[in-house]
Motif scaffolding. Structure first.
Motif, PDB file in Angstrom:
ATOM      1  N   GLY A 132      26.567  35.893  40.726  1.00 18.69           N
ATOM      2  CA  GLY A 132      26.420  34.999  39.595  1.00 18.69           C
ATOM      3  C   GLY A 132      25.047  35.133  38.956  1.00 18.69           C
ATOM      4  N   GLY A 133      24.881  34.455  37.846  1.00 19.59           N
ATOM      5  CA  GLY A 133      23.597  34.501  37.159  1.00 19.59           C
ATOM      6  C   GLY A 133      23.750  34.053  35.725  1.00 19.59           C
ATOM      7  N   SER A 134      22.836  34.510  34.896  1.00 17.29           N
ATOM      8  CA  SER A 134      22.825  34.113  33.492  1.00 17.29           C
ATOM      9  C   SER A 134      23.128  35.309  32.612  1.00 17.29           C
ATOM     10  CB  SER A 134      21.469  33.523  33.120  1.00 17.29           C
ATOM     11  OG  SER A 134      21.203  32.360  33.870  1.00 17.29           O
ATOM     12  N   ALA A 135      23.771  35.026  31.498  1.00 22.00           N
ATOM     13  CA  ALA A 135      24.069  36.065  30.518  1.00 22.00           C
ATOM     14  C   ALA A 135      24.107  35.418  29.147  1.00 22.00           C
ATOM     15  CB  ALA A 135      25.404  36.735  30.829  1.00 22.00           C
ATOM     16  N   GLN A 136      23.977  36.240  28.150  1.00 19.43           N
ATOM     17  CA  GLN A 136      24.107  35.756  26.784  1.00 19.43           C
ATOM     18  C   GLN A 136      25.553  35.931  26.321  1.00 19.43           C
ATOM     19  OE1 GLN A 136      21.070  37.886  24.553  1.00 19.43           O
ATOM     20  NE2 GLN A 136      19.667  36.152  24.815  1.00 19.43           N
ATOM     21  N   THR A 137      25.898  35.226  25.286  1.00 19.78           N
ATOM     22  CA  THR A 137      27.237  35.366  24.707  1.00 19.78           C
ATOM     23  C   THR A 137      27.501  36.832  24.385  1.00 19.78           C
ATOM     24  OG1 THR A 137      27.169  33.137  23.762  1.00 19.78           O
ATOM     25  CG2 THR A 137      28.701  34.707  22.779  1.00 19.78           C
ATOM     26  N   GLY A 138      28.681  37.285  24.821  1.00 23.64           N
ATOM     27  CA  GLY A 138      29.046  38.676  24.619  1.00 23.64           C
ATOM     28  C   GLY A 138      28.638  39.592  25.749  1.00 23.64           C
ATOM     29  N   GLY A 139      27.869  39.069  26.688  1.00 21.96           N
ATOM     30  CA  GLY A 139      27.400  39.880  27.798  1.00 21.96           C
ATOM     31  C   GLY A 139      28.418  39.977  28.919  1.00 21.96           C
ATOM     32  N   SER A 140      27.989  40.593  30.016  1.00 21.76           N
ATOM     33  CA  SER A 140      28.879  40.843  31.152  1.00 21.76           C
ATOM     34  C   SER A 140      28.199  40.463  32.457  1.00 21.76           C
ATOM     35  CB  SER A 140      29.272  42.326  31.211  1.00 21.76           C
ATOM     36  OG  SER A 140      29.975  42.718  30.054  1.00 21.76           O
ATOM     37  N   LEU A 141      29.015  40.070  33.410  1.00 17.32           N
ATOM     38  CA  LEU A 141      28.589  39.840  34.787  1.00 17.32           C
ATOM     39  C   LEU A 141      29.715  40.280  35.706  1.00 17.32           C
ATOM     40  CD1 LEU A 141      26.991  36.257  34.638  1.00 17.32           C
ATOM     41  CD2 LEU A 141      25.780  38.398  35.087  1.00 17.32           C
ATOM     42  N   ARG A 142      29.349  40.645  36.928  1.00 15.57           N
ATOM     43  CA  ARG A 142      30.355  41.011  37.921  1.00 15.57           C
ATOM     44  C   ARG A 142      30.139  40.179  39.169  1.00 15.57           C
ATOM     45  NH1 ARG A 142      30.996  46.231  41.764  1.00 15.57           N
ATOM     46  NH2 ARG A 142      33.275  46.494  41.709  1.00 15.57           N
ATOM     47  N   LEU A 143      31.163  39.462  39.549  1.00 16.42           N
ATOM     48  CA  LEU A 143      31.129  38.666  40.769  1.00 16.42           C
ATOM     49  C   LEU A 143      31.776  39.445  41.908  1.00 16.42           C
ATOM     50  CD1 LEU A 143      32.160  35.142  39.419  1.00 16.42           C
ATOM     51  CD2 LEU A 143      29.902  36.227  39.455  1.00 16.42           C
ATOM     52  N   SER A 144      31.217  39.259  43.087  1.00 17.50           N
ATOM     53  CA  SER A 144      31.769  39.889  44.285  1.00 17.50           C
ATOM     54  C   SER A 144      32.090  38.826  45.312  1.00 17.50           C
ATOM     55  CB  SER A 144      30.766  40.878  44.886  1.00 17.50           C
ATOM     56  OG  SER A 144      30.466  41.908  43.978  1.00 17.50           O
ATOM     57  N   CYS A 145      33.088  39.119  46.133  1.00 25.54           N
ATOM     58  CA  CYS A 145      33.484  38.180  47.176  1.00 25.54           C
ATOM     59  C   CYS A 145      33.783  38.973  48.444  1.00 25.54           C
ATOM     60  CB  CYS A 145      34.716  37.401  46.738  1.00 25.54           C
ATOM     61  SG  CYS A 145      35.413  36.321  47.993  1.00 25.54           S
ATOM     62  N   ALA A 146      33.080  38.646  49.495  1.00 30.71           N
ATOM     63  CA  ALA A 146      33.292  39.286  50.793  1.00 30.71           C
ATOM     64  C   ALA A 146      34.131  38.360  51.663  1.00 30.71           C
ATOM     65  CB  ALA A 146      31.962  39.578  51.461  1.00 30.71           C
ATOM     66  N   VAL A 147      35.186  38.915  52.225  1.00 31.00           N
ATOM     67  CA  VAL A 147      36.107  38.134  53.053  1.00 31.00           C
ATOM     68  C   VAL A 147      36.099  38.707  54.464  1.00 31.00           C
ATOM     69  CG1 VAL A 147      38.477  37.369  53.338  1.00 31.00           C
ATOM     70  CG2 VAL A 147      37.535  37.639  51.035  1.00 31.00           C
ATOM     71  N   SER A 148      35.995  37.847  55.438  1.00 28.13           N
ATOM     72  CA  SER A 148      36.017  38.300  56.834  1.00 28.13           C
ATOM     73  C   SER A 148      36.864  37.350  57.666  1.00 28.13           C
ATOM     74  CB  SER A 148      34.591  38.387  57.394  1.00 28.13           C
ATOM     75  OG  SER A 148      33.967  37.114  57.330  1.00 28.13           O
ATOM     76  N   GLY A 149      37.138  37.763  58.890  1.00 27.20           N
ATOM     77  CA  GLY A 149      37.942  36.929  59.777  1.00 27.20           C
ATOM     78  C   GLY A 149      39.368  37.443  59.863  1.00 27.20           C
ATOM     79  N   VAL A 150      40.326  36.541  59.863  1.00 29.73           N
ATOM     80  CA  VAL A 150      41.730  36.883  60.026  1.00 29.73           C
ATOM     81  C   VAL A 150      42.300  37.311  58.667  1.00 29.73           C
ATOM     82  CG1 VAL A 150      43.941  36.130  60.977  1.00 29.73           C
ATOM     83  CG2 VAL A 150      41.816  35.150  61.850  1.00 29.73           C
ATOM     84  N   THR A 151      41.871  38.473  58.205  1.00 29.50           N
ATOM     85  CA  THR A 151      42.200  38.887  56.834  1.00 29.50           C
ATOM     86  C   THR A 151      43.659  39.286  56.665  1.00 29.50           C
ATOM     87  OG1 THR A 151      41.401  41.102  57.330  1.00 29.50           O
ATOM     88  CG2 THR A 151      39.829  39.576  56.329  1.00 29.50           C
ATOM     89  N   TYR A 152      44.339  39.629  57.780  1.00 27.91           N
ATOM     90  CA  TYR A 152      45.738  40.018  57.637  1.00 27.91           C
ATOM     91  C   TYR A 152      46.618  38.822  57.285  1.00 27.91           C
ATOM     92  CZ  TYR A 152      46.180  38.213  62.418  1.00 27.91           C
ATOM     93  OH  TYR A 152      46.155  37.427  63.535  1.00 27.91           O
ATOM     94  N   SER A 153      46.059  37.643  57.399  1.00 24.75           N
ATOM     95  CA  SER A 153      46.800  36.427  57.069  1.00 24.75           C
ATOM     96  C   SER A 153      46.782  36.104  55.580  1.00 24.75           C
ATOM     97  CB  SER A 153      46.222  35.237  57.827  1.00 24.75           C
ATOM     98  OG  SER A 153      44.903  34.959  57.363  1.00 24.75           O
ATOM     99  N   ILE A 154      46.046  36.906  54.796  1.00 26.24           N
ATOM    100  CA  ILE A 154      45.822  36.585  53.383  1.00 26.24           C
ATOM    101  C   ILE A 154      46.868  37.245  52.497  1.00 26.24           C
ATOM    102  CG2 ILE A 154      44.219  36.792  51.451  1.00 26.24           C
ATOM    103  CD1 ILE A 154      41.962  36.897  53.578  1.00 26.24           C
ATOM    104  N   LEU A 155      47.480  36.463  51.603  1.00 25.37           N
ATOM    105  CA  LEU A 155      48.388  37.006  50.599  1.00 25.37           C
ATOM    106  C   LEU A 155      47.678  37.176  49.255  1.00 25.37           C
ATOM    107  CD1 LEU A 155      51.141  37.873  49.559  1.00 25.37           C
ATOM    108  CD2 LEU A 155      51.674  35.459  49.176  1.00 25.37           C
ATOM    109  N   TYR A 156      46.962  36.153  48.845  1.00 25.66           N
ATOM    110  CA  TYR A 156      46.246  36.194  47.563  1.00 25.66           C
ATOM    111  C   TYR A 156      44.741  36.009  47.788  1.00 25.66           C
ATOM    112  CZ  TYR A 156      50.745  35.327  45.234  1.00 25.66           C
ATOM    113  OH  TYR A 156      52.046  35.401  44.783  1.00 25.66           O
ATOM    114  N   MET A 157      43.978  36.709  46.981  1.00 24.89           N
ATOM    115  CA  MET A 157      42.560  36.413  46.819  1.00 24.89           C
ATOM    116  C   MET A 157      42.397  35.948  45.384  1.00 24.89           C
ATOM    117  SD  MET A 157      40.678  39.614  48.668  1.00 24.89           S
ATOM    118  CE  MET A 157      40.861  39.958  50.406  1.00 24.89           C
ATOM    119  N   GLY A 158      41.675  34.870  45.193  1.00 26.97           N
ATOM    120  CA  GLY A 158      41.586  34.321  43.861  1.00 26.97           C
ATOM    121  C   GLY A 158      40.191  33.880  43.481  1.00 26.97           C
TER     122      GLY A 158
END
Length: 126
Positions: A9-35
Motif C-alpha cells: 500500500g501507499g500513496s498515489a496520484q489520480t491516474g497512478g498505479s499501485l500493486r498490492l501483494s498478499c502472502a498466505v501461509s498455513g493450511v493453504t490447501y483448504s483455500i478456495l478463493y483468495m480475495g
C-alpha cells in the motif's frame, strides 16, 4: 489455520498505479478463493476482486473492472492486486482474505471469508 499478510500500500496520484501483494501461509490447501476487500472511513467493507485457487477464474467488482487486476502465484502462495488508473474514491484500507472450500455463491461476499490480514492503506490524491 491460515495466516495472511498484505503489503504494497501507499500513496498515489489520480491516474497512478499501485500493486498490492498478499502472502498466505498455513493450511493453504483448504483455500478456495483468495480475495481483496476494501473499507473506506465510515463505509462498509466491500469486495474488490477474488480468484479461485484451482483455476484462472477471477471476479472483479464493477467499480474496479478494467482498472484493477487480481492474479496469483500458487507456487509462492501469493496473490496480487494491480491497481491502475487510480481514483480518489479508491482510497481505503485494503484487506486480503481467504475463503475455504465449500464457500458457495458470489465470491466477493464478505461473509465467505474466514481468514483476514491486517490491511494496507491506499491513499489516492487528486
Amino acid at each position: 489455520q491460515v495466516h495472511v499478510v498484505e503489503s504494497g500500500g501507499g500513496s498515489a496520484q489520480t491516474g497512478g498505479s499501485l500493486r498490492l501483494s498478499c502472502a498466505v501461509s498455513g493450511v493453504t490447501y483448504s483455500i478456495l478463493y483468495m480475495g481483496w476487500f476494501r473499507q473506506a472511513p465510515g463505509k462498509a467493507r466491500e469486495g474488490v476482486a477474488a480468484i479461485r485457487t484451482d483455476s484462472s477464474s477471477t471476479y472483479h467488482a464493477d467499480s474496479v473492472k478494467g482498472r484493477f487486476t487480481i492474479s496469483r502465484d500458487n507456487a509462492k502462495n501469493m496473490v496480487y492486486l494491480q491497481m491502475n488508473s487510480l481514483k480518489p474514491e479508491d482510497t481505503a484500507m485494503y484487506y486480503c482474505a481467504t475463503a475455504p472450500w465449500g464457500a458457495l455463491g458470489w465470491p466477493l461476499t464478505r461473509n465467505k471469508y474466514n481468514y483476514w490480514g491486517q490491511g494496507t492503506q491506499v491513499t489516492v490524491s487528486s
